[in-house]
Design an enzyme around this catalytic site. Structure first.
Site, PDB file in Angstrom:
ATOM      1  N   ASP A  78      -1.364   2.672   4.295  1.00 37.48           N
ATOM      2  CA  ASP A  78      -0.828   1.996   3.134  1.00 37.48           C
ATOM      3  C   ASP A  78      -1.814   2.236   1.994  1.00 37.48           C
ATOM      4  O   ASP A  78      -2.896   2.796   2.183  1.00 37.48           O
ATOM      5  CB  ASP A  78      -0.594   0.501   3.425  1.00 37.48           C
ATOM      6  CG  ASP A  78       0.426  -0.108   2.472  1.00 37.48           C
ATOM      7  OD1 ASP A  78       1.017  -1.134   2.822  1.00 37.48           O
ATOM      8  OD2 ASP A  78       0.639   0.473   1.378  1.00 37.48           O
TER       9      ASP A  78
HETATM   10  C1  GLC Z   1       2.148  -0.966  -1.369  1.00 38.87           C
HETATM   11  C2  GLC Z   1       2.931  -1.513  -0.217  1.00 38.87           C
HETATM   12  C3  GLC Z   1       3.771  -0.501   0.486  1.00 38.87           C
HETATM   13  C4  GLC Z   1       4.217   0.550  -0.517  1.00 38.87           C
HETATM   14  C5  GLC Z   1       2.992   1.314  -0.958  1.00 38.87           C
HETATM   15  C6  GLC Z   1       3.328   2.373  -2.016  1.00 38.87           C
HETATM   16  O1  GLC Z   1       0.928  -1.612  -1.467  1.00 38.87           O
HETATM   17  O2  GLC Z   1       2.259  -2.285   0.769  1.00 38.87           O
HETATM   18  O3  GLC Z   1       4.884  -1.192   1.071  1.00 38.87           O
HETATM   19  O4  GLC Z   1       5.157   1.423   0.071  1.00 38.87           O
HETATM   20  O5  GLC Z   1       1.972   0.452  -1.440  1.00 38.87           O
HETATM   21  O6  GLC Z   1       3.730   1.753  -3.191  1.00 38.87           O
END
Ligand code: GLC
Length: 750
Positions: A284
């Site tokens: 993430d």
């Molecule tokens: C965010 C989220 C994730 C998302 C990613 C890209 O922090 O936790 O769900 O897809 O970053 O935006």
């Protein structure tokens, strides 16, 4: 002749949709792609390999980006949605870098790109895989038209505490419902084949246990037992892994002291070795580096080692892999073969998407807000709405109603109606309830509109008198309340989940008029309305219904559509009951139905005079509305629950059938639910578990026999020794309209 509806049970789920999500490529196609991957990998330098593992958020055409692309230093770019910029950056990668490896462009398209569908928790309330698949398909068609070929959806995190802001992004508290709908969304996003230009690679997130965050506080600590991890949190991810999801995303949280970004048991042992899943696993945002905040690693270099060893293939926007991996290989702290494994999975996805053959977007006609897209979005919004109360059948409005007061901060909230995780939806396209009522029904009724409050958190009561006057001069009052979009979603947990601002006070003032009062709530979570519920005749819960929420609600209010939604999460009386969920354990002292409640406890009551069972003195043991509950404008009766046998043998199955009849005066759809309870287990078992459901539409007086096949495999569960087991014994089985009621029978697993 009664029509028989047949459906299969969870254990057959994947078998029935096994290649539902776009057969990524046939086995021949896979072999060919594997050959291409190996051929390309063999030409790559270590720098170029590490470059593929690097995902950055778009910096447009800035020189630091274009130079990195030229040197093969970027594998994926997040959040670029200008097709001209996408093609310009892609041209550099394909035509100016040494090996011409295309970039994978990605974006969060969680419930729509331009045409916004109801938030995922709302879509879950439809209990209709087709609704969710439609949403995925529309999102993919629109997003791929600007060059987005990878999105970070579906979110499959089981949520049992709706204080958690991200409950809205998933499909609720049940593993089976989440599994079925997760597979459906992937099918929509990925289409029949990933190489189709409208196919978008889906991403099963957030792997895993993110929704178990302590106190519903986002990103927080999760303590999850082995049997809970296996029986509650992992099943949706296993279902989509087997159904062909293209990628996975690891989650921010730690489980039992280990941050998932560094947890090889999850990312390698379970995902790769046990599930044989070979798709790309991305971190993430920043989650690799954040292991330092967790206090799990001391610096970026150690973070890179721990994450690579765990099995994280791509580093999202953290710049930890890119600057450290080459040196770590030189120092022998990681092996180049580990990097090769990660790069194989990245290249394979790019080949599967056809990016080498068709890297560019080119000129495409706009597909945004296409008529069919809006139609599907409206259908989704209709099926996502849940009728929770309808005293005196105030809805649908009767012909005798000649004037309505439309009041509340969500009656005309074009931005907030779309809900959270909307980057690209254009609010000017949102059709609000006020707009729809005026356009579609303005000739039937006089519409007296007074916002009363200008936004959900508004505390200014200066419009109250005007709102009350509008109510007094109308036959029925429609109050549109709820939460602004910002009050749910990532990092937006709430400790108080009641109606914000002065909405509660305004409802109380409107109730004093004595006019029939309909409460319609748009929100990202169940809203505590324990005190307001007695003040209203009707309560319609629509989550954040998206672009077409207005026309959907208008049709429901006037009866052109009939509510059919059912709760995908337990609806608490009050926030203090959370976490609260239907598939709980029985405990050694389960509360009985008759309970001494706080207002009727005698003074100086004896210490044990209230009995010793598990409940709240001030909230009892039950939610306000149970998981699976939802009303209609008609009624349904269940009868004739039959089992083909009273015994299931290991490896065998039984047929479960039940007749459902529409006993009302309107056509309606009923979501027939099948639950079981394993009465005795070597670990305690939930008091109910959803194992199947079927949505049936019935005309007035019509009856259908719904038939399920319950397999012994569907009764398997994990113990705390991480063993998947099947234990002979006695079971109770229910078929009914919610997790709290239904016809009951029993069977034995031999
Ligand atoms: C965010 C989220 C994730 C998302 C990613 C890209 O922090 O936790 O769900 O897809 O970053 O935006």
């Amino acid at each position: 002749m009664k029509q028989v509806i047949r459906t299969v049970i969870v254990a057959m789920l994947v078998a029935s949709v096994g290649t539902a999500c776009g057969d990524k490529t046939s086995s021949r196609g896979n072999d060919e792609i594997d050959r291409k991957v190996e051929a390309l990998l063999s030409k790559m330098t270590l720098d170029e390999k590490i470059g593929q593992m690097n995902q950055i958020t778009s910096g447009g055409m800035q020189i630091y980006v274009t130079n990195q692309i030229k040197s093969g230093g970027i594998g994926s770019i997040l959040n670029e949605i200008d097709p001209l910029v996408v093609d310009s950056l892609q041209r550099i990668a394909v035509e100016e870098s040494r090996l011409g490896i295309p970039i994978l462009f990605s974006r969060d398209v969680i419930h729509g790109f331009k045409t916004i569908f109801p938030v995922p928790l709302g879509q879950a309330a439809s209990w209709n895989p087709q609704v969710v698949e439609n949403g995925g398909r529309v999102a993919a068609i629109e997003a791929s038209s600007v060059g987005v070929r990878w999105t970070f959806a579906p979110m499959l995190d089981i949520a049992r505490d709706v204080r958690w802001g991200r409950s809205v992004e998933g499909f609720g508290e049940d593993p089976y419902l989440t599994s079925v709908l997760g597979v459906a969304m992937i099918k929509g996003l990925q289409g029949e084949n990933l190489s189709d230009p409208t196919a978008v690679a889906a991403c099963a997130k957030h792997f895993v246990g993110y929704g178990a965050a302590e106190g519903g506080r986002d990103y927080n600590t999760a303590m999850i037992s082995t049997e809970q991890l296996r029986n509650i949190y992992l099943p949706p991810f296993k279902a989509v892994a087997e159904a062909g999801v293209a990628t996975f995303m690891i989650s921010f949280n730690e489980i039992n002291g280990i941050p998932n970004s560094g947890n090889g048991y999850l990312a390698t042992e379970i995902l790769r070795k046990q599930w044989k899943y070979d798709g790309l696993l991305v971190s993430d945002w920043n989650s690799v580096g954040e292991m330092q905040n967790h206090g799990f690693v001391k610096d970026d270099a150690e973070a890179a080692i721990v994450a690579l060893n765990a099995g994280i293939d791509m580093d999202m926007e953290n710049h930890v892999y890119a600057p450290n991996l080459k040196q770590l290989v030189k120092e022998g702290k990681v092996k180049e073969s580990q990097i090769d494994d990660a790069v194989r999975r990245i290249l394979k996805l790019k080949f599967q998407l056809g990016l080498f053959e068709n890297p560019y977007v080119g000129k495409r006609e706009s597909v945004f807000y296409a008529e069919d897209h809006l139609k599907k979005a409206k259908e989704a919004a209709i099926e996502s709405a849940i009728l929770l109360k309808n005293e005196n059948d105030v809805l649908p409005l009767k012909e005798s109603v000649k004037s309505i007061a439309v009041i509340g901060p969500m009656a005309d909230a074009q931005h907030d109606q779309m809900g959270t995780w909307v980057f690209d939806g254009d609010k000017t396209h949102t059709v609000t309830p006020l707009a729809a009522l005026r356009a579609e029904y303005g000739d039937k009724v006089k519409i007296n509109y007074v916002p009363g409050l200008n936004y959900s958190r508004d505390l200014d009561k200066k419009q109250f008198a005007q709102a009350v006057a509008a109510a007094r001069s109308s036959d029925v009052v429609l109050f549109f309340g709820g939460e602004e979009a910002i009050m749910s979603g990532e990092a937006h947990s709430r400790a108080d989940i009641s109606l914000p601002g002065a909405q509660k006070e305004l409802i109380a003032e409107l109730a004093k008029t004595g006019k029939p009062l309909v409460l319609i709530v748009m929100a990202g979570r169940p809203i505590e309305i324990y005190k307001e519920l007695p003040l209203v005749n009707t309560y319609l819960f629509s989550f954040h219904p998206g672009t077409m929420g207005g026309p959907a609600l208008a049709d429901l209010i006037f009866g052109k559509a009939v509510p059919s939604g059912k709760l995908p999460v337990t609806y608490p009386k009050m926030v203090g009951q959370l976490p609260l969920y239907y598939n709980h354990k029985n405990t050694g002292r389960p509360a009985q139905d008759e309970l001494p409640m706080i207002d009727n406890i005698p003074l100086e009551a004896g210490q044990v005079s209230l009995g010793c069972t598990s409940y709240y003195l001030d909230a009892g043991k039950d939610p306000l509305f149970p998981f699976g509950f939802g009303l209609s404008y008609t009624t349904f009766a269940y009868s004739d629950l039959q089992l083909s046998a009273q015994e299931i043998k290991t490896g065998g199955s039984i047929k479960v059938s039940c007749s459902v009849k529409n006993t009302g005066a309107r056509e309606g759809a009923e979501i027939v639910q099948l639950y079981i309870r394993d009465l005795v287990g070597s670990v305690t078992r939930p008091v109910r578990e959803l194992k199947a459901f079927e949505k049936v539409t019935l005309k007035p007086g019509e009856a259908k026999t719904v038939e399920f096949t319950l397999t012994a495999d569907a009764l398997k569960f994990y113990n705390n020794k991480d063993e998947e087991i099947l234990e002979p014994g006695d079971y109770t089985l229910w078929v009914g309209p919610s997790s709290a009621e239904g016809l009951e029978t029993s069977f034995v697993l031999k």
